[in-house]
Motif scaffolding. Sequence first.
Motif, PDB file in Angstrom:
ATOM      1  N   ARG A   1       0.802  -1.226   0.000  1.00 31.93           N
ATOM      2  CA  ARG A   1       0.000   0.000   0.000  1.00 31.93           C
ATOM      3  C   ARG A   1       0.833   1.273   0.000  1.00 31.93           C
ATOM      4  NH1 ARG A   1      -5.474   0.179   1.281  1.00 31.93           N
ATOM      5  NH2 ARG A   1      -6.474  -1.848   1.520  1.00 31.93           N
ATOM      6  N   ALA A   2       2.004   1.248   0.593  1.00 26.10           N
ATOM      7  CA  ALA A   2       2.802   2.464   0.716  1.00 26.10           C
ATOM      8  C   ALA A   2       3.497   2.855  -0.587  1.00 26.10           C
ATOM      9  CB  ALA A   2       3.846   2.287   1.809  1.00 26.10           C
ATOM     10  N   LEU A   3       3.465   2.004  -1.587  1.00 24.21           N
ATOM     11  CA  LEU A   3       4.167   2.291  -2.834  1.00 24.21           C
ATOM     12  C   LEU A   3       3.441   3.375  -3.630  1.00 24.21           C
ATOM     13  CD1 LEU A   3       5.101  -1.353  -3.856  1.00 24.21           C
ATOM     14  CD2 LEU A   3       6.660   0.453  -3.077  1.00 24.21           C
ATOM     15  N   PRO A   4       4.172   4.129  -4.441  1.00 16.71           N
ATOM     16  CA  PRO A   4       3.546   5.225  -5.192  1.00 16.71           C
ATOM     17  C   PRO A   4       2.558   4.719  -6.237  1.00 16.71           C
ATOM     18  CG  PRO A   4       5.834   4.929  -5.856  1.00 16.71           C
ATOM     19  CD  PRO A   4       5.632   4.070  -4.651  1.00 16.71           C
ATOM     20  N   ARG A   5       1.609   5.580  -6.556  1.00 20.90           N
ATOM     21  CA  ARG A   5       0.546   5.261  -7.493  1.00 20.90           C
ATOM     22  C   ARG A   5       0.920   5.743  -8.896  1.00 20.90           C
ATOM     23  NH1 ARG A   5      -4.404   4.344  -5.425  1.00 20.90           N
ATOM     24  NH2 ARG A   5      -5.447   5.559  -7.045  1.00 20.90           N
ATOM     25  N   PRO A   6       0.143   5.328  -9.892  1.00 21.20           N
ATOM     26  CA  PRO A   6       0.379   5.832 -11.253  1.00 21.20           C
ATOM     27  C   PRO A   6       0.254   7.352 -11.313  1.00 21.20           C
ATOM     28  CG  PRO A   6      -1.137   3.972 -11.275  1.00 21.20           C
ATOM     29  CD  PRO A   6      -0.953   4.346  -9.843  1.00 21.20           C
ATOM     30  N   SER A   7       0.900   7.934 -12.315  1.00 28.03           N
ATOM     31  CA  SER A   7       0.787   9.380 -12.498  1.00 28.03           C
ATOM     32  C   SER A   7      -0.654   9.753 -12.820  1.00 28.03           C
ATOM     33  CB  SER A   7       1.702   9.834 -13.637  1.00 28.03           C
ATOM     34  OG  SER A   7       1.176   9.410 -14.888  1.00 28.03           O
TER      35      SER A   7
ATOM     36  N   ILE B   1      14.893  -8.581 -11.652  1.00 28.32           N
ATOM     37  CA  ILE B   1      13.873  -7.530 -11.670  1.00 28.32           C
ATOM     38  C   ILE B   1      14.262  -6.510 -12.723  1.00 28.32           C
ATOM     39  CG2 ILE B   1      12.788  -5.694 -10.328  1.00 28.32           C
ATOM     40  CD1 ILE B   1      13.472  -7.479  -7.832  1.00 28.32           C
ATOM     41  N   VAL B   2      13.376  -6.320 -13.691  1.00 29.91           N
ATOM     42  CA  VAL B   2      13.601  -5.358 -14.775  1.00 29.91           C
ATOM     43  C   VAL B   2      12.538  -4.270 -14.649  1.00 29.91           C
ATOM     44  CG1 VAL B   2      13.766  -5.020 -17.263  1.00 29.91           C
ATOM     45  CG2 VAL B   2      14.474  -7.211 -16.254  1.00 29.91           C
ATOM     46  N   HIS B   3      12.965  -3.023 -14.595  1.00 33.57           N
ATOM     47  CA  HIS B   3      11.994  -1.954 -14.387  1.00 33.57           C
ATOM     48  C   HIS B   3      12.483  -0.672 -15.045  1.00 33.57           C
ATOM     49  CE1 HIS B   3       8.369  -1.511 -11.683  1.00 33.57           C
ATOM     50  NE2 HIS B   3       8.437  -0.328 -12.276  1.00 33.57           N
ATOM     51  N   GLY B   4      11.545   0.029 -15.668  1.00 32.15           N
ATOM     52  CA  GLY B   4      11.874   1.311 -16.259  1.00 32.15           C
ATOM     53  C   GLY B   4      11.916   2.408 -15.212  1.00 32.15           C
ATOM     54  N   MET B   5      12.930   3.226 -15.277  1.00 32.72           N
ATOM     55  CA  MET B   5      13.056   4.319 -14.311  1.00 32.72           C
ATOM     56  C   MET B   5      12.100   5.461 -14.627  1.00 32.72           C
ATOM     57  SD  MET B   5      17.193   4.297 -13.664  1.00 32.72           S
ATOM     58  CE  MET B   5      17.084   5.482 -12.315  1.00 32.72           C
TER      59      MET B   5
ATOM     60  N   VAL C   1       3.599   1.939 -13.134  1.00 27.42           N
ATOM     61  CA  VAL C   1       4.127   1.230 -11.962  1.00 27.42           C
ATOM     62  C   VAL C   1       5.498   1.847 -11.682  1.00 27.42           C
ATOM     63  CG1 VAL C   1       4.737  -1.018 -10.982  1.00 27.42           C
ATOM     64  CG2 VAL C   1       2.895  -0.860 -12.670  1.00 27.42           C
ATOM     65  N   PRO C   2       5.559   2.877 -10.849  1.00 24.12           N
ATOM     66  CA  PRO C   2       6.817   3.606 -10.659  1.00 24.12           C
ATOM     67  C   PRO C   2       7.967   2.702 -10.222  1.00 24.12           C
ATOM     68  CG  PRO C   2       4.976   4.847  -9.751  1.00 24.12           C
ATOM     69  CD  PRO C   2       4.433   3.497 -10.125  1.00 24.12           C
TER      70      PRO C   2
ATOM     71  N   GLY D   1       9.628   3.244 -19.903  1.00 22.93           N
ATOM     72  CA  GLY D   1       8.348   3.400 -19.244  1.00 22.93           C
ATOM     73  C   GLY D   1       7.693   2.061 -19.012  1.00 22.93           C
ATOM     74  N   HIS D   2       6.399   1.995 -19.267  1.00 24.50           N
ATOM     75  CA  HIS D   2       5.654   0.770 -19.017  1.00 24.50           C
ATOM     76  C   HIS D   2       5.320   0.101 -20.353  1.00 24.50           C
ATOM     77  CE1 HIS D   2       3.636  -1.670 -15.967  1.00 24.50           C
ATOM     78  NE2 HIS D   2       2.729  -1.923 -16.889  1.00 24.50           N
ATOM     79  N   ASP D   3       6.358  -0.313 -21.045  1.00 24.52           N
ATOM     80  CA  ASP D   3       6.197  -1.011 -22.314  1.00 24.52           C
ATOM     81  C   ASP D   3       7.472  -1.793 -22.606  1.00 24.52           C
ATOM     82  OD1 ASP D   3       7.897   1.091 -22.864  1.00 24.52           O
ATOM     83  OD2 ASP D   3       6.825   1.786 -24.647  1.00 24.52           O
ATOM     84  N   LEU D   4       7.505  -2.424 -23.756  1.00 25.78           N
ATOM     85  CA  LEU D   4       8.657  -3.222 -24.165  1.00 25.78           C
ATOM     86  C   LEU D   4       9.197  -2.636 -25.470  1.00 25.78           C
ATOM     87  CD1 LEU D   4       7.175  -6.789 -23.491  1.00 25.78           C
ATOM     88  CD2 LEU D   4       8.719  -5.476 -22.006  1.00 25.78           C
ATOM     89  N   PRO D   5       9.998  -1.571 -25.380  1.00 23.18           N
ATOM     90  CA  PRO D   5      10.494  -0.920 -26.591  1.00 23.18           C
ATOM     91  C   PRO D   5      11.367  -1.857 -27.429  1.00 23.18           C
ATOM     92  CG  PRO D   5      10.867   0.444 -24.638  1.00 23.18           C
ATOM     93  CD  PRO D   5      10.467  -0.908 -24.159  1.00 23.18           C
TER      94      PRO D   5
END
Length: 314
Positions: A156-162, A247-251, A256-257, A280-284
């Motif tokens: 719950r404490a994690l940031p939300r979408p923009s 873990i792979v994540h876009g900065m 999903v921040p 971002g939230h895709d697979l470029p």
Amino acid sequence: MDRANLLTPTHVQANGLRIAVDDQGPRAAPVVLLIMGLGMQLIAWPQPLVQGLLERGFRVVRFDNRDIGLSQGFDHAGLPSLALAGLRYALRLPVHSPYRLNDMAQDALGVLDALGIAQAHVCGASMGGMIAQHLAASAPQRVASLTLVMTTSGARALPRPSRAVQRALLSRPQGPGAEAAVDWITHVLRTIGSPGYPADAAALRARALESVQRAWHPAGSTRQLLAVVADGDRTPLLPRITAPTRIVHGMADPLVPVACGQHLARHLTGAETDFIPGMGHDLPDALLERLAQGIAHNAERAGPLRPGRDFRNK
């Protein structure tokens, strides 16, 4: 596999459901199981990524999650109220949904069973990564390695979408036809996409069109979103995950921040990370080789595994 075959995939019985599957590569090769995210069909895993894994000696299995694409739907369950679900979540009350993410993890396990696959290297993106967490925690003997892409524990404490993303996701197509659906999907994909790797406008629209022509089922996406809300915080599951994890994540992920990926890394012992600037939230397209290499590297960390042959009579 050509597009015609993607439009008419193999169907298997998995967890009591009819699930659409795309299965490429040698039957006896080690398997990579790809689990896609919210409202996305198996074709959202780009074929160049699949090809990169095939060239590295893997068998690659993609499938449509329940209630989306060409897999079995749940229209009999009706269309839920996301507003009510959001209110119950905010009040810390139970959120009821026709199915849960753990049920979807059992679907993935059922796909492995139906194809006679004893173990797989599992890669899940977004909601698919949430499903993969359940799969790895509940059936550790079946998950040789785990790659989690742009996903979260749901704490719950994690940031939300923009706010821009929230507005896009809560909007609706401006009309009932396919053209309006393509416009809406294109807008959402552009909103959540990678600022450092902007997609070609024509290519983005072509992807949206292919998705709509294959299977346009927004009610299924709504029920899947309800399952995500109902799942809550998966942090207590994470200590049960023993597979080598990457873990792979876009900065620059606006949906999903990156803090969500960092939280996973803190709670998964020995996890390797690849936090990518500009993603971002895709697979470029420009990152597909990097993703394939990362999945292969993580698979190497697992060591030898039971190959992708029929284990049911062993």
